[in-house]
Design an enzyme around this catalytic site. Structure first.
Site, mmCIF file in Angstrom:
data_model
loop_
_atom_site.group_PDB
_atom_site.id
_atom_site.type_symbol
_atom_site.label_atom_id
_atom_site.label_comp_id
_atom_site.label_asym_id
_atom_site.label_seq_id
_atom_site.Cartn_x
_atom_site.Cartn_y
_atom_site.Cartn_z
ATOM 1 N N ASP A 1 -54.489 11.662 -53.805
ATOM 2 C CA ASP A 1 -54.858 11.136 -54.946
ATOM 3 C C ASP A 1 -54.832 11.687 -56.368
ATOM 4 O O ASP A 1 -55.596 12.887 -56.481
ATOM 5 C CB ASP A 1 -56.364 10.747 -54.983
ATOM 6 C CG ASP A 1 -56.973 9.813 -55.941
ATOM 7 O OD1 ASP A 1 -57.436 8.634 -55.589
ATOM 8 O OD2 ASP A 1 -57.006 10.078 -56.998
ATOM 9 N N ASP B 1 -57.897 12.371 -58.595
ATOM 10 C CA ASP B 1 -58.928 13.379 -57.976
ATOM 11 C C ASP B 1 -58.162 14.867 -57.967
ATOM 12 O O ASP B 1 -59.056 15.605 -58.464
ATOM 13 C CB ASP B 1 -58.965 13.196 -56.426
ATOM 14 C CG ASP B 1 -59.880 11.955 -56.392
ATOM 15 O OD1 ASP B 1 -60.929 11.665 -57.295
ATOM 16 O OD2 ASP B 1 -59.985 11.137 -55.325
HETATM 17 C C1 PRP Z 1 -53.714 5.495 -59.052
HETATM 18 C C2 PRP Z 1 -52.630 5.748 -59.848
HETATM 19 C C3 PRP Z 1 -52.143 4.415 -60.291
HETATM 20 C C4 PRP Z 1 -52.415 3.618 -59.105
HETATM 21 C C5 PRP Z 1 -51.004 3.410 -58.551
HETATM 22 O O1 PRP Z 1 -54.910 5.208 -59.716
HETATM 23 O O2 PRP Z 1 -52.793 6.806 -60.964
HETATM 24 O O3 PRP Z 1 -52.891 4.098 -61.555
HETATM 25 O O4 PRP Z 1 -53.288 4.407 -58.276
HETATM 26 O O5 PRP Z 1 -51.043 2.601 -57.556
HETATM 27 P P1 PRP Z 1 -50.306 1.282 -57.533
HETATM 28 O O6 PRP Z 1 -48.889 1.270 -57.899
HETATM 29 O O7 PRP Z 1 -50.201 0.586 -56.080
HETATM 30 O O8 PRP Z 1 -50.987 0.276 -58.528
HETATM 31 P P2 PRP Z 1 -56.235 4.973 -59.121
HETATM 32 O O9 PRP Z 1 -56.342 3.637 -58.811
HETATM 33 O O10 PRP Z 1 -56.357 6.067 -58.108
HETATM 34 O O11 PRP Z 1 -57.168 5.190 -60.359
HETATM 35 P P3 PRP Z 1 -57.615 6.643 -61.137
HETATM 36 O O12 PRP Z 1 -56.037 7.103 -61.881
HETATM 37 O O13 PRP Z 1 -58.468 6.297 -61.931
HETATM 38 O O14 PRP Z 1 -57.896 7.777 -59.753
HETATM 39 N N1 URA Z 2 -52.509 6.509 -56.241
HETATM 40 C C1 URA Z 2 -52.681 7.655 -55.860
HETATM 41 O O1 URA Z 2 -53.237 8.470 -56.750
HETATM 42 N N2 URA Z 2 -51.904 8.166 -54.989
HETATM 43 C C2 URA Z 2 -50.973 7.516 -54.154
HETATM 44 O O2 URA Z 2 -50.402 8.184 -53.250
HETATM 45 C C3 URA Z 2 -50.938 6.115 -54.338
HETATM 46 C C4 URA Z 2 -51.599 5.734 -55.309
#
Ligand code: PRP
Ligand code: URA
Length: 208
Positions: free
Chosen positions: A199, A202
């Site tokens: 993630d 995170d």
């Molecule tokens: C993650 C990443 C993208 C998204 C990608 O964000 O930073 O924004 O997932 O996934 P997708 O291509 O399937 O849409 P997240 O939802 O974890 O939010 P965050 O950045 O607040 O942790």
């Molecule tokens: N968002 C993330 O941060 N990691 C992944 O692998 C997919 C979506």
């Protein structure tokens, strides 16, 4: 539209640092910034330069320069902000907007919670930032919002792209080039990129 993947031994080396779960927040954030700077150089390869008269210590000459005021960076919150430092290091005068989105963990669909862009956004070349292009839902929705605001010239920059995400962006926004450090193999059943780096939000912010 094209997908540009950085292919360089140093990038592969840096990606190994990002993928390694033992890499801590400080180093992770620094490496995301470094790769983002290189992505910025790559994305600006086709930039149109202007010219002005300058004087070196030796003589008068003409110098080319970039009008940074024509650009805007739009990180997708949260993780996209981790890339921002790397870009403003080399283009400090670009304006910055933010799009807030998170993925619903069950449906994997993006949920929008914030949208703020410079008021003259439609006149700017816009570079959207998000380290992870997984299903492509967040990237396509963010690009759609910007196009609704009149933006015509867009690029998408990420660290890791999955084939599914590339396909989705190319289908819905064939005019938008994707710049990535690497294209990974696939998504797992939870929509995470494999092998990926986990993630991104995170790991950048140390929230897990
Ligand atoms: C993650 C990443 C993208 C998204 C990608 O964000 O930073 O924004 O997932 O996934 P997708 O291509 O399937 O849409 P997240 O939802 O974890 O939010 P965050 O950045 O607040 O942790
Ligand atoms: N968002 C993330 O941060 N990691 C992944 O692998 C997919 C979506």
């Amino acid at each position: 539209m094209k997908v540009i993947e950085l292919k360089h031994p140093l990038i592969e080396h840096k990606l190994t640092l990002l993928r390694d779960k033992k890499t801590g927040t400080k180093e992770f954030r620094e490496v995301i910034g470094e790769i983002s700077t290189i992505l910025c150089y790559e994305a600006m390869k086709d930039a149109k330069l202007e010219e002005k008269e300058i004087e070196t210590p030796i003589c008068k000459t003409k110098g080319k320069f970039l009008n940074e005021e024509k650009y805007a960076f739009i990180p997708i919150l949260r993780a996209g902000t981790g890339m921002l430092d790397g870009l403003i290091k080399v283009m400090p005068n670009a304006k910055i907007g933010h799009i807030g989105m998170y993925r619903n963990e069950e449906t994997l669909k993006p949920v929008k919670y914030y949208y703020k862009t410079p008021k003259d956004i439609s006149k700017r070349e816009v570079i959207v930032l998000d380290p992870m292009l997984a299903t492509g839902g967040s990237a396509t929705d963010a690009i759609t919002m910007l196009k609704k605001d009149g933006v015509k010239n867009l690029k998408f920059l990420c660290i890791i792209a999955a084939p599914d995400g590339i396909k989705k962006v190319q289908k819905e926004h064939p005019d938008v080039p994707i710049y990535c450090a690497v294209i990974d193999e696939k998504l797992n059943e939870h929509g995470y990129i494999v092998p990926g780096l986990g993630d991104a939000g995170d790991r950048i912010f140390g929230t897990k």
